[in-house]
Design an enzyme around this catalytic site. Structure first.
Site, short mmCIF file in Angstrom:
data_model
loop_
_atom_site.label_atom_id
_atom_site.label_comp_id
_atom_site.label_asym_id
_atom_site.label_seq_id
_atom_site.Cartn_x
_atom_site.Cartn_y
_atom_site.Cartn_z
N ASP A 35 -2.86 6.52 11.65
CA ASP A 35 -2.08 5.80 10.64
C ASP A 35 -0.75 6.55 10.44
OD1 ASP A 35 -0.92 4.87 8.29
OD2 ASP A 35 -2.82 4.69 7.21
N HIS A 51 1.15 5.50 6.19
CA HIS A 51 0.81 6.09 4.89
C HIS A 51 0.96 7.61 4.92
CE1 HIS A 51 -1.18 2.12 5.00
NE2 HIS A 51 -0.63 2.05 3.81
N SER A 88 0.82 -1.22 0.00
CA SER A 88 0.00 0.00 0.00
C SER A 88 0.86 1.28 0.00
CB SER A 88 -0.95 0.01 1.19
OG SER A 88 -0.21 -0.11 2.39
#
Ligand SMILES: *[C@@H]1O[C@H](CO)[C@@H](O)[C@H](O)[C@H]1NC(C)=O
Ligand SMILES: *[C@@H]1O[C@H](CO)[C@@H](O)[C@H](O)[C@H]1NC(C)=O
Ligand SMILES: *[C@@H]1O[C@H](CO)[C@@H](O)[C@H](O)[C@H]1NC(C)=O
Length: 274
Positions: free
Chosen positions: A247, A250, A16
């Site tokens: 998070d 990312h 990702s």
């Protein structure tokens, strides 16, 4: 960049974080053309962008291990086949620019760990050191590149690990980068070493997109509590529990992955110009 990509395919394969870089690149290219000239779509976990008048495409293929992960078998568990690449290899043959990453998923523990067993040369084993398993998987990858990539039409890149920000340099609520230049992110070095060694031994020249250092300072640039889970934004309630939901892996866009792409672009320019 569109001029340079004319008639070409750029493929991005990985986890990702590489999808994050794909999204960044597509946003940059999309903003340079009329939207009627762009085609953006997905198929399963793959993503595609085409700029029609440039006849070029940027494609993302999901493969966090680069090798094949077989779902739970009737007997036994999920098997990571470290001697066989996953499906991306069929779709990616002949592409002009290839950008890979891997590493993060090999380090997952507990419920995040996605395999139970390893398969290697016809044998199934439950225990193998991660560095050794990752090394064998990278070997599988490098052998494929050396056999299938024609250096005269394809350039291959491998991106280094992108640091996360947990612990003392937690990303939550941060609005400034780390300014102490002596700061060194604690990275899973064995993984980094395997990547560098593998690339060093290949016949095909692979460019190492070494973004680790410039990225490690940017604790302020993660999606934090403005992230998504299963495609949905966090609820107000979840945002109030950053310990569980922030998070710090990312990246916001526009943001750090744009810089990775500018370096990718610079690398392509340096190659093409005399
Ligand atoms: C478009 O690009 C593909 C490669 O991605 C190439 O095979 C094809 O010939 C190109 N078409 C035109 C019209 O240039
Ligand atoms: C995050 O920042 C906000 C606004 O500055 C502040 O009210 C809050 O206490 C901070 N939370 C933490 C956990 O530091
Ligand atoms: C990657 O960059 C870091 C920081 O600039 C440097 O210390 C390291 O040696 C580089 N790795 C390689 C393989 O060039």
């Amino acid at each position: 960049m569109l001029e340079r990509l004319k008639g070409k395919r750029l493929i991005i394969v990985g986890d990702s974080i590489n999808r994050n870089q794909y999204e960044s690149l597509v946003c940059l290219l999309y903003s340079a053309i009329p939207s009627s000239q762009a085609d953006v779509y997905m198929k399963g976990r793959s993503r595609f962008f085409r700029a029609k008048q440039y006849n070029c495409s940027v494609e993302f293929y999901w493969s966090p291990f680069l090798v094949q992960l077989k779902p739970k078998q009737e007997l036994g568990g999920r098997i990571l086949r470290i001697d066989k690449l996953s499906d991306w290899e069929r779709s990616c043959r002949g592409a002009n620019i290839m950008l890979f990453n891997s590493g993060h998923w090999w380090l997952h523990r507990g419920s995040l760990k996605k395999w139970d067993l390893f398969q290697y040369k016809g044998k199934v084993v439950s225990e193998m050191e991660i560095q050794s398993a990752f090394g064998k998987a990278m070997k599988t990858w490098s052998r494929w590149i050396d056999r299938n990539v024609d250096m005269t039409i394809t350039k291959v890149f491998f991106r280094s690990l992108a640091p996360t920000h947990h612990g003392k340099e937690w990303c939550y609520n941060q609005t400034q980068p780390i300014k102490d230049e002596s700061y060194v992110a604690k990275l899973p070095n064995p993984i980094e070493e395997v990547i560098e060694k593998t690339i060093g031994r290949m016949r095909t020249p692979v460019r190492y997109l070494n973004i680790t250092k410039l990225t490690q300072y940017r604790k302020d640039a993660h999606t934090s509590v403005y992230t998504t889970r299963q495609g949905k934004r966090l609820t107000a309630m979840q945002r109030r529990q950053p310990e569980s939901y922030a998070d710090c892996s990312h990246w916001c866009l526009p943001g750090v992955p744009d810089t990775w792409n500018i370096l990718l672009y610079a690398s392509l320019v340096m190659d093409i110009l005399p």
